[in-house]
Design a protein around this motif. Sequence first.
Motif, PDB file in Angstrom:
ATOM      1  N   GLU A 608      43.933 -46.482 -47.074  1.00  0.00           N
ATOM      2  CA  GLU A 608      42.576 -45.956 -46.927  1.00  0.00           C
ATOM      3  C   GLU A 608      42.293 -44.858 -47.952  1.00  0.00           C
ATOM      4  O   GLU A 608      41.190 -44.756 -48.493  1.00  0.00           O
ATOM      5  N   ALA A 611      41.885 -46.698 -51.319  1.00  0.00           N
ATOM      6  CA  ALA A 611      40.644 -47.477 -51.329  1.00  0.00           C
ATOM      7  C   ALA A 611      39.431 -46.569 -51.500  1.00  0.00           C
ATOM      8  O   ALA A 611      38.479 -46.913 -52.225  1.00  0.00           O
ATOM      9  N   LYS A 612      39.462 -45.397 -50.871  1.00  0.00           N
ATOM     10  CA  LYS A 612      38.339 -44.465 -51.004  1.00  0.00           C
ATOM     11  C   LYS A 612      38.145 -44.051 -52.464  1.00  0.00           C
ATOM     12  O   LYS A 612      37.018 -43.979 -52.960  1.00  0.00           O
ATOM     13  N   HIS A 625      37.837 -54.103 -52.028  1.00  0.00           N
ATOM     14  CA  HIS A 625      37.387 -54.310 -50.634  1.00  0.00           C
ATOM     15  C   HIS A 625      38.213 -55.404 -49.966  1.00  0.00           C
ATOM     16  O   HIS A 625      38.564 -55.293 -48.785  1.00  0.00           O
ATOM     17  N   LEU A 628      41.719 -54.043 -49.057  1.00  0.00           N
ATOM     18  CA  LEU A 628      41.672 -53.215 -47.848  1.00  0.00           C
ATOM     19  C   LEU A 628      41.438 -54.076 -46.616  1.00  0.00           C
ATOM     20  O   LEU A 628      42.055 -53.854 -45.556  1.00  0.00           O
ATOM     21  N   SER A 629      40.581 -55.071 -46.748  1.00  0.00           N
ATOM     22  CA  SER A 629      40.337 -55.978 -45.620  1.00  0.00           C
ATOM     23  C   SER A 629      41.611 -56.713 -45.222  1.00  0.00           C
ATOM     24  O   SER A 629      41.906 -56.867 -44.027  1.00  0.00           O
ATOM     25  N   TYR A 632      43.866 -54.369 -43.291  1.00  0.00           N
ATOM     26  CA  TYR A 632      43.378 -54.274 -41.901  1.00  0.00           C
ATOM     27  C   TYR A 632      43.784 -55.516 -41.105  1.00  0.00           C
ATOM     28  O   TYR A 632      44.208 -55.421 -39.947  1.00  0.00           O
ATOM     29  N   GLU A 640      37.731 -53.646 -38.109  1.00  0.00           N
ATOM     30  CA  GLU A 640      37.660 -53.053 -39.437  1.00  0.00           C
ATOM     31  C   GLU A 640      37.535 -54.132 -40.513  1.00  0.00           C
ATOM     32  O   GLU A 640      36.862 -53.946 -41.533  1.00  0.00           O
ATOM     33  N   ARG A 643      33.942 -55.185 -40.490  1.00  0.00           N
ATOM     34  CA  ARG A 643      33.096 -54.147 -41.090  1.00  0.00           C
ATOM     35  C   ARG A 643      33.250 -54.139 -42.613  1.00  0.00           C
ATOM     36  O   ARG A 643      32.249 -54.039 -43.352  1.00  0.00           O
ATOM     37  N   THR A 644      34.484 -54.277 -43.093  1.00  0.00           N
ATOM     38  CA  THR A 644      34.730 -54.268 -44.543  1.00  0.00           C
ATOM     39  C   THR A 644      34.099 -55.471 -45.218  1.00  0.00           C
ATOM     40  O   THR A 644      33.478 -55.356 -46.283  1.00  0.00           O
ATOM     41  N   ARG A 645      34.248 -56.640 -44.602  1.00  0.00           N
ATOM     42  CA  ARG A 645      33.686 -57.852 -45.204  1.00  0.00           C
ATOM     43  C   ARG A 645      32.151 -57.831 -45.156  1.00  0.00           C
ATOM     44  O   ARG A 645      31.503 -58.365 -46.054  1.00  0.00           O
TER      45      ARG A 645
END
Length: 791
Positions: A608, A611-612, A625, A628-629, A632, A640, A643-645
């Motif tokens: 995280e 990714a930020k 993205h 990170l997805s 998760y 999560e 939400r990311t997708r």
Amino acid sequence: MLSFGKQDARDYFDSQQANALKTSRDPLGKMESLGRLSTQEAYGSVRDAISEMKAKGVSDPIINPEVAVKVFNGLTNSISSIKYNHGKNPRESFLDRLPTTTKEKLLQVSRLQDAMSYIYRQLEEMKESLQSDLRHQVSLLVRPMQQALDAAIQHHDADLQKRSAESGERPNGLMKTLSRCTAKICYTHYNLHYKNFSAIANAAQIQQDGIFDISNLHSILQLCARERETIQGKACHAKIIHIGLKADCLTSNMLINAYSKCGLVDNARKVFDELPQRSIVSWNTMIGSYAKDGQTQQALALFMDMQRDGNFPFTEFTVSSVLCACTCSTKCHVFECKQLHGFAIKAAMDWNVFVGTALLDVYAKCSLIKDASMVFECMPERSDVTWSSMVAGFVQNELYEEALQLFRRAQVMRLEINQFMVSSILSACACLAVLIEGKQLHAVMSKTGLGSNLFVVASLTDMYAKCGSIGEAYALFSGIEGKNVVMWNVMISGFAKHAHSMEVRILFEKMQQAGFLPNEFTYVSVLSSCSHLGMVEKGKRYFNLMVKQHGIFPNVLHYSCMVDILGRAGLIREAYDLIAMVPFGATASMWGSLLASCRNYSNLEFAEIAAKQLFEMEPGNAGNHVLLSNIYAANQKWEEVARTRKFLKDSEARKEKGKSWIEIKDKVHTFMVGERRHPRITEIYSKLEKLVEDLKDLGYELWTEHDLHDVGDDVKEELLRHHSEKLAFTFALMCLSSGVPIRIMKNLRICGDCHSFMKIASKFTGREIIIRDVTRFHHFRNGCCSCGDFW
């Protein structure tokens, strides 16, 4: 580069002074044998002689005149091993001009006159073709000679002082005479001086018998420019001021050019500003100086000054020089380039081959490839440089197929193919991994004689390595004589991409043994090979070696490699701490490497954080993205993931689709996941289904955990079964005869399930499978992969 260091020679010959009057215990046989050895072997023999004397208890090795002659004869014959004798008549040496009485004294000092005369004649014969690296070698030879001569002179002077004290006679000035003679063979910067090679020495020829000869001065200025002789150029400048030629336009133009070639642009500008009358050559030379030095703003400002002056018509060289200046800096001056293009059209210069070539080159480097292509097509006349620039422009903008098409067009027109065009096309073949076209180009090189060009051969070696033929690349590398540092770096990089870590380390050592110092590119490859195989301690050792031994300051790539080494080994915290310590700030590549490592080890905390940072640095990169997805999903955080997708779907970022391609019978076949457009796709799916069932009998199982979609296992199996590399492999089995290696290229990282599939398939089919993904090569043979399941 000589393996016997300068410090070793200096330690040996400096130690003579303390005991110059004692009897030598130096093994004369070893010194005498130097004349029959090469340069490197000669220094080795000197080193052995030092070791032998120290072993006998001689703490300060000494030298008497007899030994000095042996050293001279050996080292001067070593000079002759540098094959640059052009058969020119050597000029009379300085020592030959001495009075008879002085010569007799020299003969008493063990025939030093013959030794010095021979040295001087050898250096005279080498002066025309002596390059910078040879100067360095010869300086290593001459320095110990000069020190040995000083020791012999001290010995003789002490002997004279002793005899004069006994007889009451006044000693002659032999030592001063010899010092003056040896000073004449000391080069100002390298402790060498080649009489005719030096502009300072030739300055005496400018004025002969009281008559001034300006042509000699111009010749010396041209020599200074050609050989980049800064000190001699300044000496000529002083002579120009002394004889009152500052106002002469032709002489000042040559001086501006000499300063420019020596990299002294400020000096060149000072001469330019002091000119009372400037010609068009003065303006062009000064603008060209700024262009070559990368000073874009100064070149543009001078061009504007010239335009305001209005006394000189613009030429094609003026416009092309300013255009070249716009391409030299890291910042693309698009607006200025378009203004210059409009100026060229207004002045009816856009049709000129020099201006047109410069225009398309600057457009290509500013990523305006369509404008570059338009300029190219509108040119009524094109040179080989024009064609080479356009091909290079396509390659620089990753339009590799367009570059190949333009090259074929040049071949149809029977244009002369030069080394620059060939190097660019080889780069295109390497990026597309089209081995057949690369081999055809290899044949063209052999026919045209370009195979002897080291930079072309380096590009060819790189092409073979990037197309998966690392064996052919190494065979080509091994057959090249006179390798340069580029060749070594290309081969080391090739082994690193193929995960041949042992070969990388061996070549790294051989490179240094051959006299080449590793540079920043060498260490990027070495560190990369360590990251591919998880060699953390070796990676740290090479990183420290780069800084402490070779004085290379780590750049972005070196730190990225170290972050990758630590991250791949699971040392996520240590990798994060290293990123925080980077002196120039972390880059997207470092955070991306950390994020990929977090995916491998399901580390959500640092994922995280990384990714930020990446979302801020690369808002349009959908891959961050997706990574990170996937992290998760691996941690079962499906909310999560959704939400990311959703965020990815709503944003403008787009994910690159995975695809694989393979070259079969001069045609490239491309496959996507779940491919439906290929003409033989039904047959391919049928063959793949049967192959999967056969591999299951050998223990293959679909790894559904590698598919991170929130769907059932049946759907996951269907998605995994139809990955693009599996479709490409199946099609290769259908088309290629048995025994032929299968080479597949992929634009993304190979997944774990496909990796397992290829390992078992290589054993079942008896084929060698070579897959190049976005980071490295995988060689599958007999159920094993070259990466050792660490990638």
